[in-house]
Design a protein around this motif. Structure first.
Motif, PDB file in Angstrom:
ATOM      1  N   LEU A  39      44.427  44.740  33.442  1.00 41.72           N
ATOM      2  CA  LEU A  39      45.479  44.759  34.461  1.00 41.72           C
ATOM      3  C   LEU A  39      44.833  44.322  35.778  1.00 41.72           C
ATOM      4  O   LEU A  39      43.967  45.008  36.314  1.00 41.72           O
ATOM      5  CB  LEU A  39      46.058  46.164  34.569  1.00 41.72           C
ATOM      6  N   LEU A  40      45.249  43.155  36.267  1.00 38.21           N
ATOM      7  CA  LEU A  40      44.634  42.556  37.446  1.00 38.21           C
ATOM      8  C   LEU A  40      45.634  42.484  38.585  1.00 38.21           C
ATOM      9  O   LEU A  40      46.838  42.405  38.366  1.00 38.21           O
ATOM     10  CB  LEU A  40      44.150  41.136  37.129  1.00 38.21           C
ATOM     11  N   GLY A  41      45.121  42.473  39.799  1.00 40.27           N
ATOM     12  CA  GLY A  41      45.986  42.325  40.957  1.00 40.27           C
ATOM     13  C   GLY A  41      45.244  42.731  42.213  1.00 40.27           C
ATOM     14  O   GLY A  41      44.308  43.536  42.157  1.00 40.27           O
ATOM     15  N   MET A 205      49.408  41.538  38.358  1.00 39.67           N
ATOM     16  CA  MET A 205      50.419  42.192  39.181  1.00 39.67           C
ATOM     17  C   MET A 205      50.340  41.689  40.622  1.00 39.67           C
ATOM     18  O   MET A 205      49.263  41.396  41.127  1.00 39.67           O
ATOM     19  CB  MET A 205      50.225  43.709  39.191  1.00 39.67           C
ATOM     20  N   SER A 206      51.495  41.626  41.259  1.00 43.43           N
ATOM     21  CA  SER A 206      51.567  41.308  42.673  1.00 43.43           C
ATOM     22  C   SER A 206      52.803  41.985  43.242  1.00 43.43           C
ATOM     23  O   SER A 206      53.901  41.829  42.706  1.00 43.43           O
ATOM     24  CB  SER A 206      51.657  39.789  42.886  1.00 43.43           C
ATOM     25  N   ARG A 207      52.602  42.799  44.274  1.00 46.05           N
ATOM     26  CA  ARG A 207      53.701  43.477  44.966  1.00 46.05           C
ATOM     27  C   ARG A 207      54.616  44.243  44.010  1.00 46.05           C
ATOM     28  O   ARG A 207      55.831  44.164  44.087  1.00 46.05           O
ATOM     29  CB  ARG A 207      54.500  42.473  45.779  1.00 46.05           C
ATOM     30  N   GLY A 208      53.996  44.978  43.079  1.00 47.36           N
ATOM     31  CA  GLY A 208      54.756  45.870  42.203  1.00 47.36           C
ATOM     32  C   GLY A 208      55.403  45.213  41.009  1.00 47.36           C
ATOM     33  O   GLY A 208      56.109  45.868  40.248  1.00 47.36           O
ATOM     34  N   ALA A 289      42.289  30.909  38.838  1.00 50.05           N
ATOM     35  CA  ALA A 289      43.636  31.098  38.298  1.00 50.05           C
ATOM     36  C   ALA A 289      44.307  32.313  38.918  1.00 50.05           C
ATOM     37  O   ALA A 289      45.469  32.277  39.333  1.00 50.05           O
ATOM     38  CB  ALA A 289      43.567  31.251  36.780  1.00 50.05           C
ATOM     39  N   PHE A 290      43.567  33.384  39.005  1.00 45.43           N
ATOM     40  CA  PHE A 290      44.088  34.632  39.559  1.00 45.43           C
ATOM     41  C   PHE A 290      44.477  34.457  41.026  1.00 45.43           C
ATOM     42  O   PHE A 290      45.556  34.842  41.461  1.00 45.43           O
ATOM     43  CB  PHE A 290      43.013  35.712  39.409  1.00 45.43           C
ATOM     44  N   THR A 291      43.594  33.830  41.797  1.00 52.48           N
ATOM     45  CA  THR A 291      43.855  33.632  43.226  1.00 52.48           C
ATOM     46  C   THR A 291      45.096  32.776  43.437  1.00 52.48           C
ATOM     47  O   THR A 291      45.963  33.100  44.257  1.00 52.48           O
ATOM     48  CB  THR A 291      42.633  32.969  43.896  1.00 52.48           C
ATOM     49  N   GLU A 292      45.195  31.693  42.683  1.00 53.85           N
ATOM     50  CA  GLU A 292      46.338  30.790  42.856  1.00 53.85           C
ATOM     51  C   GLU A 292      47.642  31.465  42.461  1.00 53.85           C
ATOM     52  O   GLU A 292      48.671  31.335  43.122  1.00 53.85           O
ATOM     53  CB  GLU A 292      46.113  29.519  42.034  1.00 53.85           C
ATOM     54  N   LEU A 293      47.595  32.213  41.367  1.00 55.13           N
ATOM     55  CA  LEU A 293      48.800  32.875  40.860  1.00 55.13           C
ATOM     56  C   LEU A 293      49.324  33.914  41.848  1.00 55.13           C
ATOM     57  O   LEU A 293      50.519  33.958  42.155  1.00 55.13           O
ATOM     58  CB  LEU A 293      48.473  33.546  39.524  1.00 55.13           C
ATOM     59  N   THR A 294      48.428  34.765  42.369  1.00 53.32           N
ATOM     60  CA  THR A 294      48.873  35.818  43.291  1.00 53.32           C
ATOM     61  C   THR A 294      49.305  35.226  44.632  1.00 53.32           C
ATOM     62  O   THR A 294      50.241  35.710  45.254  1.00 53.32           O
ATOM     63  CB  THR A 294      47.768  36.874  43.511  1.00 53.32           C
ATOM     64  N   ARG A 295      48.646  34.143  45.055  1.00 51.82           N
ATOM     65  CA  ARG A 295      49.049  33.490  46.308  1.00 51.82           C
ATOM     66  C   ARG A 295      50.461  32.914  46.181  1.00 51.82           C
ATOM     67  O   ARG A 295      51.299  33.070  47.062  1.00 51.82           O
ATOM     68  CB  ARG A 295      48.046  32.389  46.665  1.00 51.82           C
ATOM     69  N   ALA A 297      52.811  33.895  44.098  1.00 46.80           N
ATOM     70  CA  ALA A 297      53.784  34.988  43.974  1.00 46.80           C
ATOM     71  C   ALA A 297      54.082  35.602  45.334  1.00 46.80           C
ATOM     72  O   ALA A 297      55.229  35.918  45.653  1.00 46.80           O
ATOM     73  CB  ALA A 297      53.258  36.059  43.017  1.00 46.80           C
ATOM     74  N   ALA A 298      53.044  35.776  46.163  1.00 46.26           N
ATOM     75  CA  ALA A 298      53.239  36.347  47.498  1.00 46.26           C
ATOM     76  C   ALA A 298      54.081  35.415  48.357  1.00 46.26           C
ATOM     77  O   ALA A 298      54.968  35.857  49.095  1.00 46.26           O
ATOM     78  CB  ALA A 298      51.887  36.611  48.159  1.00 46.26           C
ATOM     79  N   ALA A 299      53.819  34.106  48.261  1.00 45.47           N
ATOM     80  CA  ALA A 299      54.597  33.137  49.043  1.00 45.47           C
ATOM     81  C   ALA A 299      56.060  33.150  48.615  1.00 45.47           C
ATOM     82  O   ALA A 299      56.968  33.103  49.455  1.00 45.47           O
ATOM     83  CB  ALA A 299      54.001  31.742  48.870  1.00 45.47           C
ATOM     84  N   ALA A 300      56.300  33.246  47.294  1.00 44.12           N
ATOM     85  CA  ALA A 300      57.678  33.282  46.794  1.00 44.12           C
ATOM     86  C   ALA A 300      58.397  34.544  47.255  1.00 44.12           C
ATOM     87  O   ALA A 300      59.572  34.508  47.628  1.00 44.12           O
ATOM     88  CB  ALA A 300      57.668  33.208  45.270  1.00 44.12           C
ATOM     89  N   ALA A 301      57.679  35.677  47.256  1.00 43.12           N
ATOM     90  CA  ALA A 301      58.281  36.940  47.703  1.00 43.12           C
ATOM     91  C   ALA A 301      58.639  36.879  49.181  1.00 43.12           C
ATOM     92  O   ALA A 301      59.694  37.360  49.608  1.00 43.12           O
ATOM     93  CB  ALA A 301      57.329  38.098  47.425  1.00 43.12           C
ATOM     94  N   ASP A 302      57.752  36.273  49.991  1.00 44.69           N
ATOM     95  CA  ASP A 302      58.034  36.136  51.420  1.00 44.69           C
ATOM     96  C   ASP A 302      59.264  35.265  51.656  1.00 44.69           C
ATOM     97  O   ASP A 302      60.092  35.553  52.517  1.00 44.69           O
ATOM     98  CB  ASP A 302      56.822  35.530  52.141  1.00 44.69           C
ATOM     99  N   THR A 303      59.394  34.190  50.863  1.00 47.74           N
ATOM    100  CA  THR A 303      60.554  33.310  50.977  1.00 47.74           C
ATOM    101  C   THR A 303      61.835  34.056  50.635  1.00 47.74           C
ATOM    102  O   THR A 303      62.852  33.949  51.330  1.00 47.74           O
ATOM    103  CB  THR A 303      60.381  32.088  50.053  1.00 47.74           C
TER     104      THR A 303
END
Length: 309
Positions: A39-41, A205-208, A289-295, A297-303
């Motif tokens: 479980l990563l995040g 995981m990113s932001r729950g 891969a992990f860095t790109e994926l979480t970045r 996801a965070a950008a999409a959540a902010d949008t």
């Protein structure tokens, strides 16, 4: 009767809020028998809350959490697990052997003390008071306590923090042995090489929320970047100007290039430097891969938040 293929641990649409903070936002997770799931995040992603739900330490506001098809609070389910959390408060004056005997007594069919100590690499510490051990030694003792009950499911929360390289490798070998015996493992780790070395599957995981779930190979495949390395006299400045190049640096004579268009970059390198040698092309590692994926996801959540406002 539970089926062999039923998940040993499951979150289904789990939501957990602390005041205005949503720690878990509809999280789904399944851990199968005999597999190791990493479980990563990033910090604050919800990993600790997800584990606390599965351990029955807290209850979900909505959705479900199950251990062996039961509520995690049930003693019948809890007797089948072992736990190694990031922070452990243990009686400091007890010797390691006493701690192991005490913990094993809580389980119906524990391992022999010598077997637990050997597996965790603490056989030489049994007569030492827990408080007199180094941080890395204490982590090994905590691992011994987690496995001494012969658990079917092992929760390992950042297990190798504070360990040196040799101790970490020994713990990895012990984890592999437990999985080979049929034990399921849920591992959280900040060491991406640990997930790469051990995991059958990874869940990011990113932001729950769970934003990716699959094999390490599948996670790597989500990233288009390739690493190109070669011995070349070309300057970093010249290569940096190529449109296909994301990043370039020099380590002595060797160029290290990150690109999403490896074939085009290789052709340009061969054209520009006829004396180019030792050319290698590799896929990006789990870290990229992990860095790109979480970045992403965070950008999409902010949008989404801006559009909802």
């Amino acid at each position: 009767m539970p089926h062999f293929h039923d998940p040993v641990a499951r979150l289904d649409g789990a939501i957990k809020r602390y005041g205005r903070l949503t720690a878990l936002d509809g999280a789904d997770l399944q851990l199968r028998r005999g597999e190791l799931l990493a479980l990563l995040g990033p910090n604050g992603a919800g990993k600790t809350t997800a584990i606390a739900l599965l351990l029955g330490l807290i209850r979900a506001d909505a959705g479900t959490a199950e251990l062996f098809g039961q509520e995690p609070q049930r003693i019948e389910a809890r007797r089948r697990i072992g736990v190694m959390l990031q922070n452990a408060e243990l009686p400091p004056t007890l010797r390691v052997g006493e701690l192991l005997r005490l913990t094993a007594s809580y389980y119906p069919a524990p391992r022999a003390l010598a077997e637990s100590a050997e597996l965790a690499g603490v056989a030489d510490l049994l007569r030492r008071p827990y408080a007199k051990l180094s941080g890395g030694q204490q982590r090994r003792v905590q691992f011994a306590l987690a496995l001494c009950g012969r658990p079917e499911l092992l929760f390992l929360d950042e297990p190798t923090v504070g360990m040196d390289v040799e101790a970490r490798q020994q713990l990895w070998a012990a984890i592999r042995r437990l999985v080979a015996e049929g034990c399921s493992v849920l591992l959280t780790t900040h060491y991406l090489e640990e997930a790469e070395a051990l995991a059958d599957r990874v869940c990011v995981m990113s932001r729950g929320r769970m934003i990716h779930e699959g094999t390490v190979e599948a996670l790597r495949a989500r990233v288009a970047l390739r690493r190109v390395r070669c011995l070349s006299t070309l300057s970093v400045e010249a290569v940096r100007d190529w449109p296909e190049v994301s990043e370039v640096r020099r380590d002595r004579e060797r160029l290290h290039i990150a690109t999403a268009a490896a074939e085009a970059v290789v052709r340009r390198l061969l054209d520009a430097d006829p004396r180019l040698r030792e050319l290698e092309v590799q896929r990006a590692g789990l870290a990229e891969a992990f860095t790109e994926l979480t970045r992403d996801a965070a950008a999409a959540a902010d949008t989404d938040q801006r559009e909802a406002a």
